[in-house]
Scaffold this motif. Structure first.
Motif, PDB file in Angstrom:
ATOM      1  N   ASP A   1       6.924   9.544 -12.460  1.00 38.49           N
ATOM      2  CA  ASP A   1       8.089   9.873 -11.944  1.00 38.49           C
ATOM      3  C   ASP A   1       8.035   9.970 -10.262  1.00 38.49           C
ATOM      4  N   ALA A   2       6.644  10.558  -9.792  1.00 38.15           N
ATOM      5  CA  ALA A   2       6.677  10.443  -8.233  1.00 38.15           C
ATOM      6  C   ALA A   2       6.489   9.145  -7.590  1.00 38.15           C
ATOM      7  N   ILE A   3       5.739   8.324  -8.368  1.00 35.00           N
ATOM      8  CA  ILE A   3       5.492   6.999  -8.257  1.00 35.00           C
ATOM      9  C   ILE A   3       6.852   6.044  -8.233  1.00 35.00           C
ATOM     10  N   LEU A   4       7.643   6.249  -9.085  1.00 36.86           N
ATOM     11  CA  LEU A   4       8.974   5.636  -9.239  1.00 36.86           C
ATOM     12  C   LEU A   4       9.889   6.056  -7.975  1.00 36.86           C
ATOM     13  N   LYS A   5       9.907   7.251  -7.756  1.00 39.83           N
ATOM     14  CA  LYS A   5      10.699   7.561  -6.651  1.00 39.83           C
ATOM     15  C   LYS A   5      10.333   7.286  -5.369  1.00 39.83           C
ATOM     16  N   THR A   6       8.786   7.207  -4.970  1.00 44.57           N
ATOM     17  CA  THR A   6       8.257   6.390  -3.695  1.00 44.57           C
ATOM     18  C   THR A   6       8.588   5.006  -3.847  1.00 44.57           C
ATOM     19  N   TYR A   7       8.407   4.491  -4.673  1.00 49.96           N
ATOM     20  CA  TYR A   7       8.684   2.928  -4.744  1.00 49.96           C
ATOM     21  C   TYR A   7      10.283   2.909  -4.270  1.00 49.96           C
ATOM     22  N   GLN A   8      11.056   3.529  -4.851  1.00 47.72           N
ATOM     23  CA  GLN A   8      12.453   3.310  -4.580  1.00 47.72           C
ATOM     24  C   GLN A   8      12.829   3.472  -3.317  1.00 47.72           C
ATOM     25  N   THR A   9      12.234   4.583  -2.711  1.00 49.41           N
ATOM     26  CA  THR A   9      12.504   4.623  -1.287  1.00 49.41           C
ATOM     27  C   THR A   9      11.912   3.755  -0.289  1.00 49.41           C
ATOM     28  N   ALA A  10      10.496   3.118  -0.672  1.00 42.88           N
ATOM     29  CA  ALA A  10       9.796   2.204   0.273  1.00 42.88           C
ATOM     30  C   ALA A  10      10.484   0.805   0.026  1.00 42.88           C
TER      31      ALA A  10
ATOM     32  N   ILE B   1       2.952  -3.373 -17.456  1.00 39.96           N
ATOM     33  CA  ILE B   1       4.515  -3.097 -17.020  1.00 39.96           C
ATOM     34  C   ILE B   1       4.516  -2.932 -15.498  1.00 39.96           C
ATOM     35  N   ASP B   2       5.136  -3.604 -14.733  1.00 37.87           N
ATOM     36  CA  ASP B   2       5.397  -3.326 -13.343  1.00 37.87           C
ATOM     37  C   ASP B   2       6.215  -2.090 -13.036  1.00 37.87           C
ATOM     38  N   ILE B   3       5.764  -1.362 -11.947  1.00 37.73           N
ATOM     39  CA  ILE B   3       6.550  -0.208 -11.625  1.00 37.73           C
ATOM     40  C   ILE B   3       8.217  -0.604 -11.319  1.00 37.73           C
ATOM     41  N   GLY B   4       8.270  -1.658 -10.791  1.00 37.67           N
ATOM     42  CA  GLY B   4       9.541  -2.070 -10.391  1.00 37.67           C
ATOM     43  C   GLY B   4      10.313  -2.587 -11.427  1.00 37.67           C
ATOM     44  N   SER B   5       9.867  -2.533 -12.752  1.00 40.30           N
ATOM     45  CA  SER B   5      10.746  -2.916 -13.931  1.00 40.30           C
ATOM     46  C   SER B   5      11.036  -1.779 -14.473  1.00 40.30           C
ATOM     47  N   ILE B   6      10.658  -0.541 -14.198  1.00 41.78           N
ATOM     48  CA  ILE B   6      10.924   0.329 -15.283  1.00 41.78           C
ATOM     49  C   ILE B   6      12.333   1.219 -14.735  1.00 41.78           C
ATOM     50  N   ASP B   7      13.116   1.574 -15.592  1.00 39.27           N
ATOM     51  CA  ASP B   7      14.354   2.072 -15.247  1.00 39.27           C
ATOM     52  C   ASP B   7      14.227   3.490 -15.430  1.00 39.27           C
TER      53      ASP B   7
ATOM     54  N   ASN C   1       0.848  -1.268   0.036  1.00 40.15           N
ATOM     55  CA  ASN C   1      -0.094  -0.026   0.028  1.00 40.15           C
ATOM     56  C   ASN C   1       0.932   1.294  -0.083  1.00 40.15           C
ATOM     57  N   CYS C   2       2.126   0.964  -0.421  1.00 38.57           N
ATOM     58  CA  CYS C   2       3.103   2.245  -0.029  1.00 38.57           C
ATOM     59  C   CYS C   2       2.925   3.402  -1.210  1.00 38.57           C
ATOM     60  N   LEU C   3       2.253   2.959  -2.294  1.00 38.00           N
ATOM     61  CA  LEU C   3       1.972   3.943  -3.201  1.00 38.00           C
ATOM     62  C   LEU C   3       0.785   4.709  -3.109  1.00 38.00           C
ATOM     63  N   GLN C   4      -0.118   4.368  -2.217  1.00 39.48           N
ATOM     64  CA  GLN C   4      -1.565   4.935  -2.148  1.00 39.48           C
ATOM     65  C   GLN C   4      -1.630   6.315  -2.074  1.00 39.48           C
ATOM     66  N   HIS C   5      -0.631   6.776  -1.429  1.00 35.93           N
ATOM     67  CA  HIS C   5      -0.830   8.394  -0.822  1.00 35.93           C
ATOM     68  C   HIS C   5      -0.120   9.223  -2.113  1.00 35.93           C
ATOM     69  N   VAL C   6       0.493   8.539  -3.102  1.00 38.69           N
ATOM     70  CA  VAL C   6       1.022   9.501  -4.354  1.00 38.69           C
ATOM     71  C   VAL C   6       0.024   9.964  -5.095  1.00 38.69           C
ATOM     72  N   PRO C   7      -0.360  11.317  -5.404  1.00 38.97           N
ATOM     73  CA  PRO C   7      -1.431  11.763  -6.155  1.00 38.97           C
ATOM     74  C   PRO C   7      -1.216  11.383  -7.550  1.00 38.97           C
ATOM     75  N   VAL C   8      -2.259  11.248  -8.361  1.00 38.57           N
ATOM     76  CA  VAL C   8      -1.969  10.772  -9.929  1.00 38.57           C
ATOM     77  C   VAL C   8      -3.515  11.557 -10.465  1.00 38.57           C
ATOM     78  N   PRO C   9      -3.128  12.021 -11.633  1.00 44.03           N
ATOM     79  CA  PRO C   9      -4.442  12.545 -12.041  1.00 44.03           C
ATOM     80  C   PRO C   9      -5.414  11.572 -12.407  1.00 44.03           C
TER      81      PRO C   9
END
Length: 843
Positions: A188-197, A98-104, A16-24
């Motif tokens: 980009d915000a989701i990728l950054k949050t994922y990398q931290t979490a 595409i899984d977020i974890g596979s994106i470079d 659930n770590c990405l739930q708080h990331v705002p997206v359009p």
């Protein structure tokens, strides 16, 4: 799956770590896009972000509404990870994900080969043509079916799982708005949050979440025995079906699941627990148990089995004594323990963790998690991070990550050229790229010259020079903190096309030149004529030297083939933009009188001859003020590479390699430039900058390495299907001989572990190496999948400078052939033990 006191597994917080990331809202409902296929054809589609924001779907039609939510969700009949299909037709028929974890990374613009192919289709140009519209704006559709206007300002590419690309363009809204940047900013915000979490999650939990989509196809959020078999195949752990079914039933009873619940399946958390038990309960001797018992004792003074270790014991017996980290403090250990005790791991591990609230103890499971973590990597973090204080020296004092014929996708004679290769090289850490520039056609509108880039006098395809410069500008725009990019020009153009080059450089790059972010290497003669310059076109591979004759620099020069004397005119506009002037080599005595901006280029054969016949020390001295560029032999038509360690030992700054060929030598180069923040510049050791020859002689060191185990090793080439791997490790040291006249390689192999990439155990003996030049020597660990019938498949590797290694029990982060850790490679590692007899390295 954090600390808890009841019997059932706690819910995963990471899911659930990405739930708080705002997206359009439109990204959750479905964004109308145009997808560019491999052949350049285009088709309509939609990209939709999953509710948990971990998955990006590509569908052929608008997603259907879900009755349980006011938002739109994808209802997919067939879901397959993009890039995992075995055929192009399957890719078109299946709904893709595409899984977020596979994106470079995500690139704005149209800097991939697929976009180039689309441009050719839309302009009607052939593969060898360069007929792009003047100005490089959007290219318009032709009357062909399935072609659309493609606007660079609405186009983007998702780079994932190495160098795979998903190339898209957003369609304008009814109001005519361009929503690309809003969407990409959210991603980009989701990728950054994922990398931290993910830093607070165990690798096996991360791996399970990563493959969950491909297995839980019915979206039930549970895994039955059959699906669990698919998971085991994905993580490369073989179990007979009967054994698996028995283990599944036994596990279900242990965690008190009734028959109907067992039939329905295990939850994510229960499945993670099952996988952890597989590792914990293996019949093999786990390295962590041996290390734990030897360091801390299997039993405590009261006779009870040791369940945990205190902070002071961990500091003194492990960090100080075993790891050699004598500067570590008790405060740092307590901070580490606090992180480890909140790490999200499987419940079977979490239930045994100490309940001491002051975080002064960890259990064996947390200790194991630390052992395989990046905090414990064999690559010294002080050497890996950027040292900005060292970045104020002249260019000649650095090794610079350098590419040869950067534009080529394959061999040197018939392969395609692509701007995509410049992006790949730059993101791989390259900071010196090459352009072979020739006269092209003239613009059909105003007859403006169009310089082109290709491998001259071959069948390789051609690129507009301007497209490459635009590509580099895009990279600089999104990487403004990058250190200078050196453009190495092989200029074959006539005067009008040179003037066009100068105009395109200044108009496209603009103020970047003034900030020193782009450096041009080419010809910068004192006058208008230049008849004494070096060139990659002239190779010395066929020359021979009589070993019985007296060896001097003049004989080396005379033995080379006669260079073609070309008296060419250099456009003054281009000469003014050129900083580094390539000039022909004659003798080091003369070269050392040249201004600092004069430099030489040497083919690899000439490089070896200079080293072999005693000129290495003169070369080191020359390279203290001036620069040398080394390039591959012209015989390497397959775009293979040579070892870079020998020219590094001579102080050569720019050792150019074929970045399109991910072989052993390119992986050595990757490891070298992992140092200093992956910025592409590594300060040469001070021993290569000292004037006293006796000081520059490197000493030897005895290096011993043993391979203990592996963790979460994936299938080759990011494959999701195929047999479970049979991994083994090649342990090599790439070095330079004591007299510095040749490069050497010594290699050992571990045994093969059958059908287990999830937690292979080797516990090998020590492999010993006498390292002769610790300033440049590299340890390389290559993981292969053993194949009895054909060549073994490369899986992953790591290359570490000997001067950057830490001793003790260490983890090794593994990289794929593209030098990325995306997808399943993000969780792959080795556990090794390292000993070095003495520390002799340059500080």
């Amino acid at each position: 799956m954090k600390k808890q006191h009841h019997s059932g597994p706690a819910k995963s917080e990471f899911k659930n770590c990405l739930q708080h990331v705002p997206v359009p809202k439109i990204l959750l409902e479905g964004v109308n896009v145009i997808k560019v296929n491999t052949n350049g054809k285009t088709r309509k589609g939609f990209i939709t972000l999953s509710e948990d924001k971990f998955t990006l779907y590509l569908t052929s039609s608008k997603v259907k509404s879900s009755s349980s939510s006011s938002l739109m969700r994808p209802i997919l009949k067939k879901v397959t990870s993009i890039g995992s299909s075995s055929s192009a037709s399957e890719e078109q028929d299946a709904e893709r994900a595409i899984d977020i974890g596979s994106i470079d990374r995500i690139q704005r613009g149209q800097n991939t080969h697929k976009f180039e192919m689309a441009r050719q289709r839309n302009t009607g140009s052939g593969s060898g043509s360069v007929g792009s519209p003047r100005g490089g704006g959007s290219f318009r559709s032709s009357s062909k079916k399935n072609t659309f206007d493609l606007d660079p300002n609405r186009s983007f590419s998702i780079i994932f799982r190495g160098e795979r690309t998903l190339d898209l363009m957003t369609m304008p809204t009814e109001e005519g708005n361009n929503e690309r940047d809003q969407i990409l900013n959210a991603l980009d915000a989701i990728l950054k949050t994922y990398q931290t979490a993910k830093m607070q999650v165990g690798n096996d939990v991360l791996l399970l979440r990563y493959i969950w989509l491909d297995v839980d196809k019915d979206k039930s959020n549970s895994i039955n025995a059959t699906e669990l078999g698919v998971i085991l195949d994905r993580i490369n752990f073989y179990m007979k079906k009967s054994v698996l079914n028995a283990s599944y039933e036994h596990f279900g009873k242990i965690i008190h699941l009734d028959r109907s619940t067992r039939k329905k399946g295990l939850s994510f958390e229960q499945c993670a627990t099952f996988l952890h038990k597989l590792k914990r309960d293996t019949w093999q001797v786990k390295p962590v148990n041996l290390i734990w018992n030897k360091l801390f004792g299997e039993y405590m003074r009261n006779g009870k089995q040791r369940q945990s270790v205190s902070d002071i014991t961990f500091l003194q017996k492990f960090l100080h004594k075993k790891q050699g980290e004598t500067n570590a403090t008790i405060e740092q250990v307590r901070e580490l323990f606090a992180r480890l005790n909140t790490l999200e791991i499987a419940h079977v591990a979490a239930q045994d963790e100490p309940q001491d609230g002051n975080c002064i103890r960890i259990d064996k499971n947390r200790f194991e998690a630390y052992l395989i973590s990046r905090e414990n990597d064999v690559f010294d973090p002080n050497k890996e991070r950027l040292d900005s204080r060292s970045m104020n020296k002249p260019l000649s004092e650095y090794w610079i990550n350098t590419s040869h014929n950067t534009y080529l996708k394959g061999d040197q004679l018939t392969s395609q050229s692509s701007v995509e290769m410049y992006m790949h090289a730059l993101y791989r850490g390259c900071r010196s790229v090459e352009l072979d520039i020739w006269d092209g056609e003239r613009d059909t509108y105003d007859q403006t010259p169009i310089p082109i880039v290709y491998h001259g006098h071959t069948m390789t395809t051609k690129l507009p020079f301007a497209d490459i410069i635009k590509c580099i500008k895009v990279f600089m725009n999104f990487n403004p903190d990058s250190y200078p990019i050196i453009l190495s020009f092989e200029n074959h153009c006539t005067l009008p096309f040179q003037e066009a080059m100068a105009e395109q450089l200044t108009s496209i790059l603009g103020p970047i030149f003034l900030r020193g972010m782009i450096v041009v290497k080419g010809r910068r003669p004192n006058g208008a004529l230049d008849d004494d310059y070096d060139s990659d076109d002239t190779d010395d591979e066929e020359s021979t030297i009589n070993a019985d004759s007296s060896i001097t620099e003049s004989t080396i020069k005379d033995a080379s083939p006669q260079k073609k004397v070309r008296q060419s005119i250099v456009a003054s506009q281009l000469a003014k933009l050129t900083l580094l002037h390539g000039t022909a080599f004659k003798a080091f005595e003369e070269s050392q009188t040249f201004p600092a901006h004069y430099m030489h280029s040497f083919g690899e054969s000439k490089m070896r001859k200079l080293c072999r016949y005693g000129k290495g020390r003169s070369w080191v001295s020359y390279n203290q003020k001036n620069m040398s560029r080394i390039y591959p032999s012209g015989k390497r038509v397959d775009s293979s590479n040579y070892s870079p360690v020998l020219p590094w030992a001579a102080g050569c700054q720019m050792v150019a390699l074929n970045f399109q060929t991910p072989d052993v030598h390119l992986r050595v180069n990757d490891g070298r430039f992992r140092e200093n923040g992956h910025c592409g510049y590594v300060q040469k050791p001070s021993a290569l900058m000292m004037k006293d020859d006796s000081v520059t002689q490197p000493s030897s060191v005895l290096l011993s390495v043993r391979i203990l185990s592996g963790s979460c090793l994936p299938k080759p080439r990011h494959n999701t299907k195929g047999e479970c791997i049979d991994p083994y490790v090649k342990v090599s040291v790439h070095d330079v001989s004591m007299n510095e006249d040749k490069d050497t390689v010594k290699t050992f192999n571990t045994s093969m572990v059958p059908s287990n990439g999830f937690f292979p155990i080797w516990n090998s003996d020590f492999f010993s190496f006498t390292v002769e030049n610790g300033l440049v020597a590299m340890l390389q660990l290559n993981v292969f999948d053993y194949d009895v019938a054909k060549a073994d498949n490369f899986i992953a590797s790591a290359s570490i400078p000997i001067s950057c290694m830490r001793t003790g029990i260490r983890s090794v982060q593994l990289f794929d052939s593209s030098n990325t850790t995306s997808g399943a490679f993000d969780f792959a590692s080795l556990l090794i033990e390292v000993k070095m007899k003495q520390d002799l390295f340059d500080i």
